[in-house]
Design an enzyme around this catalytic site. Structure first.
Site, PDB file in Angstrom:
ATOM      1  N   HIS A  17      -5.167  64.261  27.912  1.00 25.64           N
ATOM      2  CA  HIS A  17      -5.187  65.207  26.866  1.00 25.64           C
ATOM      3  C   HIS A  17      -4.594  64.170  25.528  1.00 25.64           C
ATOM      4  CE1 HIS A  17      -0.792  65.195  27.146  1.00 25.64           C
ATOM      5  NE2 HIS A  17      -0.820  65.822  28.601  1.00 25.64           N
ATOM      6  N   HIS A  20      -1.626  61.920  26.285  1.00 27.23           N
ATOM      7  CA  HIS A  20      -2.014  60.602  26.738  1.00 27.23           C
ATOM      8  C   HIS A  20      -2.640  59.687  25.836  1.00 27.23           C
ATOM      9  CE1 HIS A  20      -2.251  63.621  30.378  1.00 27.23           C
ATOM     10  NE2 HIS A  20      -0.972  62.969  30.541  1.00 27.23           N
ATOM     11  N   CYS A 125      14.049  69.521  41.238  1.00 25.51           N
ATOM     12  CA  CYS A 125      12.846  70.180  40.262  1.00 25.51           C
ATOM     13  C   CYS A 125      11.346  69.514  40.850  1.00 25.51           C
ATOM     14  CB  CYS A 125      13.153  70.028  38.862  1.00 25.51           C
ATOM     15  SG  CYS A 125      11.734  70.431  37.867  1.00 25.51           S
ATOM     16  N   CYS A 128       9.641  67.997  37.746  1.00 26.58           N
ATOM     17  CA  CYS A 128      10.249  66.446  37.498  1.00 26.58           C
ATOM     18  C   CYS A 128      10.039  65.550  38.877  1.00 26.58           C
ATOM     19  CB  CYS A 128      11.505  66.538  37.104  1.00 26.58           C
ATOM     20  SG  CYS A 128      12.036  67.521  35.652  1.00 26.58           S
ATOM     21  N   CYS A 142      15.519  74.025  34.676  1.00 27.68           N
ATOM     22  CA  CYS A 142      15.137  72.592  34.349  1.00 27.68           C
ATOM     23  C   CYS A 142      14.799  72.845  32.602  1.00 27.68           C
ATOM     24  CB  CYS A 142      14.058  72.332  35.077  1.00 27.68           C
ATOM     25  SG  CYS A 142      13.149  70.710  34.203  1.00 27.68           S
ATOM     26  N   HIS A 145      10.972  72.318  32.509  1.00 23.38           N
ATOM     27  CA  HIS A 145      10.119  73.287  33.214  1.00 23.38           C
ATOM     28  C   HIS A 145      10.356  74.437  33.197  1.00 23.38           C
ATOM     29  CE1 HIS A 145       9.016  69.231  34.683  1.00 23.38           C
ATOM     30  NE2 HIS A 145       7.584  69.491  34.496  1.00 23.38           N
ATOM     31  N   LYS A 294       4.166  73.947  21.527  1.00 23.92           N
ATOM     32  CA  LYS A 294       4.321  73.012  22.590  1.00 23.92           C
ATOM     33  C   LYS A 294       2.845  73.215  23.176  1.00 23.92           C
ATOM     34  CE  LYS A 294       6.453  71.805  26.754  1.00 23.92           C
ATOM     35  NZ  LYS A 294       7.334  71.300  27.700  1.00 23.92           N
ATOM     36  N   LYS A 297      -1.101  74.137  29.354  1.00 25.96           N
ATOM     37  CA  LYS A 297      -2.389  74.965  29.605  1.00 25.96           C
ATOM     38  C   LYS A 297      -2.355  76.353  29.733  1.00 25.96           C
ATOM     39  CE  LYS A 297      -4.903  72.701  33.686  1.00 25.96           C
ATOM     40  NZ  LYS A 297      -4.602  72.126  35.157  1.00 25.96           N
TER      41      LYS A 297
HETATM   42  O1  ME8 Z   1       5.245  61.038  33.454  1.00 30.18           O
HETATM   43  N1  ME8 Z   1       3.042  64.053  23.186  1.00 30.18           N
HETATM   44  O2  ME8 Z   1       2.987  60.951  33.765  1.00 30.18           O
HETATM   45  P1  ME8 Z   1       2.410  61.803  32.686  1.00 30.18           P
HETATM   46  C1  ME8 Z   1       3.009  62.856  23.293  1.00 30.18           C
HETATM   47  N2  ME8 Z   1       3.451  59.671  35.859  1.00 30.18           N
HETATM   48  N3  ME8 Z   1       2.821  62.207  24.184  1.00 30.18           N
HETATM   49  C2  ME8 Z   1       2.744  62.869  25.556  1.00 30.18           C
HETATM   50  C3  ME8 Z   1       2.622  64.305  25.300  1.00 30.18           C
HETATM   51  C4  ME8 Z   1       2.582  64.815  24.280  1.00 30.18           C
HETATM   52  N4  ME8 Z   1       2.673  66.142  24.107  1.00 30.18           N
HETATM   53  N5  ME8 Z   1       2.477  64.525  26.649  1.00 30.18           N
HETATM   54  C5  ME8 Z   1       2.255  63.562  27.386  1.00 30.18           C
HETATM   55  C6  ME8 Z   1       4.327  60.743  34.055  1.00 30.18           C
HETATM   56  N6  ME8 Z   1       2.339  62.425  26.580  1.00 30.18           N
HETATM   57  C7  ME8 Z   1       4.481  59.678  35.172  1.00 30.18           C
HETATM   58  C8  ME8 Z   1       4.818  58.519  34.383  1.00 30.18           C
HETATM   59  S1  ME8 Z   1       5.300  55.683  34.513  1.00 30.18           S
HETATM   60  C9  ME8 Z   1       5.767  54.621  35.496  1.00 30.18           C
HETATM   61  C10 ME8 Z   1       5.168  57.334  35.268  1.00 30.18           C
HETATM   62  C11 ME8 Z   1       2.208  61.268  27.240  1.00 30.18           C
HETATM   63  O3  ME8 Z   1       0.794  62.236  33.294  1.00 30.18           O
HETATM   64  C12 ME8 Z   1       3.598  60.273  27.195  1.00 30.18           C
HETATM   65  O4  ME8 Z   1       3.335  58.878  27.137  1.00 30.18           O
HETATM   66  O5  ME8 Z   1       3.118  63.253  32.778  1.00 30.18           O
HETATM   67  C13 ME8 Z   1       4.397  60.756  28.401  1.00 30.18           C
HETATM   68  O6  ME8 Z   1       5.290  59.851  28.466  1.00 30.18           O
HETATM   69  C14 ME8 Z   1       3.288  60.465  29.435  1.00 30.18           C
HETATM   70  O7  ME8 Z   1       2.042  61.076  28.772  1.00 30.18           O
HETATM   71  C15 ME8 Z   1       3.606  61.284  30.565  1.00 30.18           C
HETATM   72  O8  ME8 Z   1       2.466  61.295  31.358  1.00 30.18           O
END
Ligand code: ME8
Length: 646
Positions: A17, A20, A125, A128, A142, A145, A294, A297
């Site tokens: 999304h 990412h 959680c 998390c 949390c 969440h 925010k 989904k």
């Molecule tokens: O946390 N605004 O994966 P994740 C900006 N697998 N960036 C955002 C965002 C938003 N609304 N939502 C997500 C994880 N991101 C773990 C990470 S690393 C060793 C393991 C981006 O799929 C942002 O970079 O939940 C956030 O830190 C990351 O997606 C979280 O991705």
């Protein structure tokens, strides 16, 4: 110099999304910027594929976990080319080499006595995938969440994180650049001001099997964060691959604020325990919200990168995300905001500059780059403006202040546009005696375009490629691909033939939809908060930000023939420009010279009574004894001409 830049590895329980996309575009832009600086770069992204969440997502999809992770990981991998994101390595935590590295590290830390077995009761959680401390809860929930964590009691393995607390604190104190922006560094320091608990790093197989088995106890799998963070090492060949020594000491991680704690606390303490050097920098950004809500989904407002690119084009998406978000702070995404940036910054400022300049070269010089003659003061000012822009750009991009780096570039776009207006190539073209001057002016404008192509490469590689083509340069020409080789004036070879290209950034027509929506939103807002001044429309802050207000000093005043109302002012802000102002009935020249006034500096130039006016002087309009009076705006004490008003 070398750079190793990483994104988080994304969970495969959700499809890619906007969030990412942002982090990954940031990392891609930074890696391209470092390459532009002549550095050797490795850029890594990937997917995080173990843990409870993934098992649940696979169950919901009625497929085995491996099939599920293969499918979603591929979706991430396929998204990046659409955004012109080009990682050097895409890592998956299910890769065999990653599994081997995680097990090797676990064994090492276990052998050195930093992993022990214990019983633990804690608040877990699911969202998390970690135990929360009582302090982290908000009203028993949390905070991320909005659900109460479950109380779980089980025997597990623990990492002695607490043992490394002081060493980590010392490192953060002696390395101010370790975690930036500063607000996040402070957040981590505040967290570390309390004693750290040890970290539970295993899950019993009775509860979870989808994970990396502990090398010293086959009844357990590894906690997903301990596994995931190690991806940054696997990707460069830990412990003795040739790239490890080269890249690991310069590692820079980009993340959002949601995963600050694992990256700023778990990860460095893990590295200390395994005896590896710490990463160099952690860059933390804020969250994208959608229309101030925010992204989620359940609300149904998730923005997909593919759809964005289809609607606005990849260059606009990349530019918008980098320009709109102040790195470190939250930002709001809306289609109105992206259309406004496309039309103002890209179509109007940059696109017009390009098409205007290249059209003039085609018209006056058969589409060939002319050779410049002697430079005047105006030319030297333009060159100085370019040098300032390059210096600021280099510094700001290196510091992850992309929004400010782009602001500096756009100030230069404005300067180039004003250079055209003040030097009036169309007027020079009327008299063949002015040919050397016209050559110089056109050459300088083309140099502006070349430098803009150079600095925009990392941000909009596609558009920069088209800009290069239009200037008759190959896409990999050093003059537009290297700040060291190309970051000076006089690099464009005279005689080069320009190429015709399509309109770089067409204006986006929202069919009035945006205006309608704006008006509806405005009406809704006005119901809630009445305008401060009766009859005035409330402006979104972003619209105000589009105005470039500056302090200008009046240095010359001339009457305008046949007009009793208008004066031609020459002002410094800081470069000289002409502004036509309707103040002749209120001020005489002697009252004006030396006065500092406020101007709007980024208005499109207009011709008034044959004089090109580049801006507008602000004045108060009042009435006295039935007579209109204009009173010029001012600053309360003298400032450097050109100072910004905000
Ligand atoms: O946390 N605004 O994966 P994740 C900006 N697998 N960036 C955002 C965002 C938003 N609304 N939502 C997500 C994880 N991101 C773990 C990470 S690393 C060793 C393991 C981006 O799929 C942002 O970079 O939940 C956030 O830190 C990351 O997606 C979280 O991705």
């Amino acid at each position: 110099m070398t750079t190793y830049i990483t994104t988080p590895i994304y969970y495969v329980n959700a499809q890619p999304h906007l969030g990412h996309a942002y982090t990954t575009i940031v990392a891609d832009t930074y890696s391209r910027f470092r390459r532009l600086c002549g550095e050797k770069v490795r850029f890594q992204t990937g997917t995080d594929e173990h843990g409870d969440k993934i098992v649940k997502a696979a169950e919901n999809d009625h497929v085995p976990p491996q099939d599920y992770v293969d499918k979603i990981s591929a979706l991430f991998r396929q998204t990046w080319p659409l955004l012109q994101v080009e990682p050097d390595h895409f890592i998956r935590t299910t890769d065999a080499e990653h599994v081997a590295v995680v097990q090797r590290i676990l064994q090492k830390v276990y052998d050195s006595g930093d992993i022990y077995f214990d019983e633990y009761t804690g608040l877990y959680c699911q969202g998390c995938e970690r135990y929360l401390t009582g302090k982290e809860l908000v009203d028993g929930n949390c905070p991320d969440h909005q659900k109460p964590p479950e109380e779980i009691a089980e025997q597990n393995y623990f990492f002695r994180m607490s043992r490394y607390q002081q060493q980590l604190l010392d490192h953060i104190h002696t390395h101010p650049e370790f975690i930036t922006p500063e607000r996040y560094r402070n957040e981590v320091l505040s967290f570390l001001s309390e004693p750290l608990e040890d970290l539970c790093i295993s899950r019993p197989k009775s509860r979870l099997t989808w994970g990396i088995e502990l090398p010293f106890d086959d009844k357990f799998v590894t906690y997903v964060w301990f596994d995931a963070l190690i991806n940054y090492l696997t990707g460069v060949g830990y412990p003795d691959g040739p790239q490890f020594a080269e890249y690991w000491p310069v590692a820079e991680h980009v993340i959002a604020k949601d995963i600050l704690k694992p990256h700023a606390i778990y990860w460095p303490t893990m590295l200390l325990a395994m005896g590896a050097p710490l990463y160099q920098k952690l860059h933390v950004h804020g969250y994208w919200n959608i229309d101030d809500t925010k992204m989620s989904k359940s609300i149904g407002n998730v923005v997909r990168p593919k759809e964005l690119v289809q609607e606005y084009g990849v260059d606009t998406v990349r530019y918008f995300l980098l320009r709109e978000m102040s790195f470190g702070l939250d930002s709001s995404f809306s289609s109105e905001a992206i259309v406004a940036r496309q039309n103002a910054d890209l179509a109007n400022d940059l696109g017009n500059l390009f098409s205007r300049a290249t059209a003039m070269v085609r018209k006056y010089r058969q589409g060939k780059v002319p050779a410049p003659a002697q430079f005047t003061e105006a030319d030297r000012e333009l060159v100085a403006g370019a040098e300032n822009m390059l210096r600021d750009y280099r510094q700001l991009m290196a510091e992850f202040l992309f929004h400010r780096g782009l602001q500096a570039v756009w100030e230069f776009v404005g300067m180039a546009n004003r250079y055209i207006v003040t030097n009036e190539p169309w007027a020079l073209a009327r008299d063949p005696q002015n040919a050397p001057r016209l050559d110089t002016v056109l050459y300088n404008i083309l140099e502006c375009l070349r430098l803009l192509t150079l600095v925009l490469q990392p941000v909009m590689p596609g558009a920069a490629g088209r800009m290069a083509t239009s200037l008759g340069l190959a896409e990999d020409d050093e003059r537009i691909c290297s700040l060291d080789q190309g970051g000076q004036w006089n690099m464009l070879p005279p005689g080069t033939e320009l190429q015709a290209i399509d309109n770089l950034f067409p204006r986006l027509d929202d069919g009035g939809k945006g205006a309608e929506k704006d008006a509806a939103a405005q009406r809704k807002k006005e119901k809630k908060e009445p305008p401060a001044v009766a009859g005035a429309t409330l402006l979104p802050y972003e619209h105000f930000q589009l105005l470039d207000l500056r302090v200008a000093e009046i240095v010359a005043v001339e009457p305008i023939k046949k007009s009793t109302r208008l004066l031609k002012l020459t002002v410094r802000a800081p470069e000289e420009r002409t502004i036509v102002a309707g103040i002749a009935e209120h001020y005489t020249a002697d009252k004006l010279i030396g006065k500092q006034v406020l101007i709007v500096a980024n208005l499109q130039p207009v011709k008034i009574m044959g004089v090109s006016s580049q801006g507008m002087v602000l004045a108060a309009r009042t009435e006295e004894n039935g007579q209109e009076r204009l009173v010029l705006s001012a600053v309360s004490s003298p400032v450097v001409p050109g100072s910004k008003v905000a």
